[in-house]
Enzyme design. Sequence first.
Site, PDB file in Angstrom:
ATOM      1  CD1 TRP A 152      -3.179  -1.293   0.512  1.00  0.00           C
ATOM      2  CD2 TRP A 152      -1.848  -2.542   1.704  1.00  0.00           C
ATOM      3  NE1 TRP A 152      -3.735  -2.466   0.734  1.00  0.00           N
ATOM      4  CE2 TRP A 152      -2.934  -3.230   1.493  1.00  0.00           C
ATOM      5  CE3 TRP A 152      -0.664  -3.007   2.402  1.00  0.00           C
ATOM      6  CZ2 TRP A 152      -3.137  -4.477   1.921  1.00  0.00           C
ATOM      7  CZ3 TRP A 152      -0.929  -4.235   3.099  1.00  0.00           C
ATOM      8  CH2 TRP A 152      -2.081  -4.945   2.760  1.00  0.00           C
ATOM      9  CG  HIS A 170      -6.603  -1.219   3.316  1.00  0.00           C
ATOM     10  ND1 HIS A 170      -5.988  -2.407   3.330  1.00  0.00           N
ATOM     11  CD2 HIS A 170      -6.218  -0.541   4.523  1.00  0.00           C
ATOM     12  CE1 HIS A 170      -5.249  -2.471   4.547  1.00  0.00           C
ATOM     13  NE2 HIS A 170      -5.290  -1.436   5.053  1.00  0.00           N
ATOM     14  NE  ARG A 196      -4.371   1.245  -2.101  1.00  0.00           N
ATOM     15  CZ  ARG A 196      -4.633   0.145  -2.313  1.00  0.00           C
ATOM     16  NH1 ARG A 196      -4.017  -0.638  -3.469  1.00  0.00           N
ATOM     17  NH2 ARG A 196      -5.655  -0.868  -1.362  1.00  0.00           N
ATOM     18  CD  GLN A 210     -10.266  -1.045  -0.762  1.00  0.00           C
ATOM     19  OE1 GLN A 210     -10.260  -1.109   0.491  1.00  0.00           O
ATOM     20  NE2 GLN A 210      -9.195  -1.751  -1.568  1.00  0.00           N
ATOM     21  CB  VAL A 253      -7.176 -12.890   5.545  1.00  0.00           C
ATOM     22  CG1 VAL A 253      -8.387 -11.800   5.673  1.00  0.00           C
ATOM     23  CG2 VAL A 253      -6.346 -12.508   4.095  1.00  0.00           C
ATOM     24  CB  ALA A 296     -12.302  -9.792   6.217  1.00  0.00           C
TER      25      ALA A 296
END
Length: 329
Positions: A152, A170, A196, A210, A253, A296
């Site tokens: 990112w 994000h 970004r 998003q 995740v 997620a």
Amino acid sequence: MSVEQLRIEAIKEIKEASTQEACEKVRIKYLGRKEGKLIEVLKSLKDMSVEEKRTIGTAANELHQLLEHELEEKIEKIKRSEEEKKNRFDVTKPGKRIASGHLHPLTKVDKEVRTIFSSLNFTIVEGPELEKETYNFDKLNIPAGHSARDMWDTLWVKKEGTNGLLMRTHTSPVQARYMESHNPPFQIIVPGRCFRYEATDASHEINFYQIEGLMVGPDITLANLKFIIETFFKKFFKQKIEFRYRPSYFPFVEPGIEVDIRLKGGKWLEVMGAGMVHRNVFDGVKYNHTQVQGFAFGMGLDRLAMIKYGVPDIRLFYSGDVRFTKNFR
Ligand code: PHE
């Protein structure tokens, strides 16, 4: 025929004449220079006495003037009513479109996404665009120095007396924010603007939108993710879609996956990152990771809009060019 009879007849005919042509015919019939009825009366005067010549002649002249006048008035009246008819509002004609404003394509897609997830019992949550480094990174299992931070490119915000402020890269920081103040089970989506520090091109913008998804409970699995994702995309694109799930990596995740879709006759398109919430994330918000689990996902709203409307360049959404936006009325 007497002048008086002519008058009665002519006036009646003028009354009955409903068009300019009909009036013209009446004029020729009575006032015509060659064969008009009044001319005939005048012609017949030559055989009459001086007395008759005077009275009938005068009456004929008066009638001539009267008829001229009546005809003129009638023609005026006909013209007026024709004009009125032309201007009358015709309810059978197609209407003129009144120029009016309308929603931006991204706003439309945003509303649609919210509606679909609401119908699936998801709660809509929002979070700040100016974010703390801890929420954007640390609490998502991306500590300082972690090489994954390079995923990112970040716009850091420098303000006296503060540090660790950034424009969120994000919507995932809202995962941690929400879990810190709510207990499972729950299911939320987080639509929002992200930033970004990137060179722009047809598929990259310095800001974009998003939609984050998060569902946590005692026994949520990847099967639930699959069902929600597939239901959403089918409702959103209103057609049959093929899905492909590929292993991927995001620090927050485990396992991480990437979801691809294929629309009728199209190419495979990467549409979201997803996975099962990492235990470190649960630990960070004081959840007991042995008792809850969840999934997620995160997807680009701009990308959804580009696919849905066939927009070739993300920068068009932010161009402010009405020649573009007016296509989405
Ligand atoms: N936040 C990730 C990104 O911006 C997407 C993501 C969200 C991935 C949630 C997995 C789970 O790329």
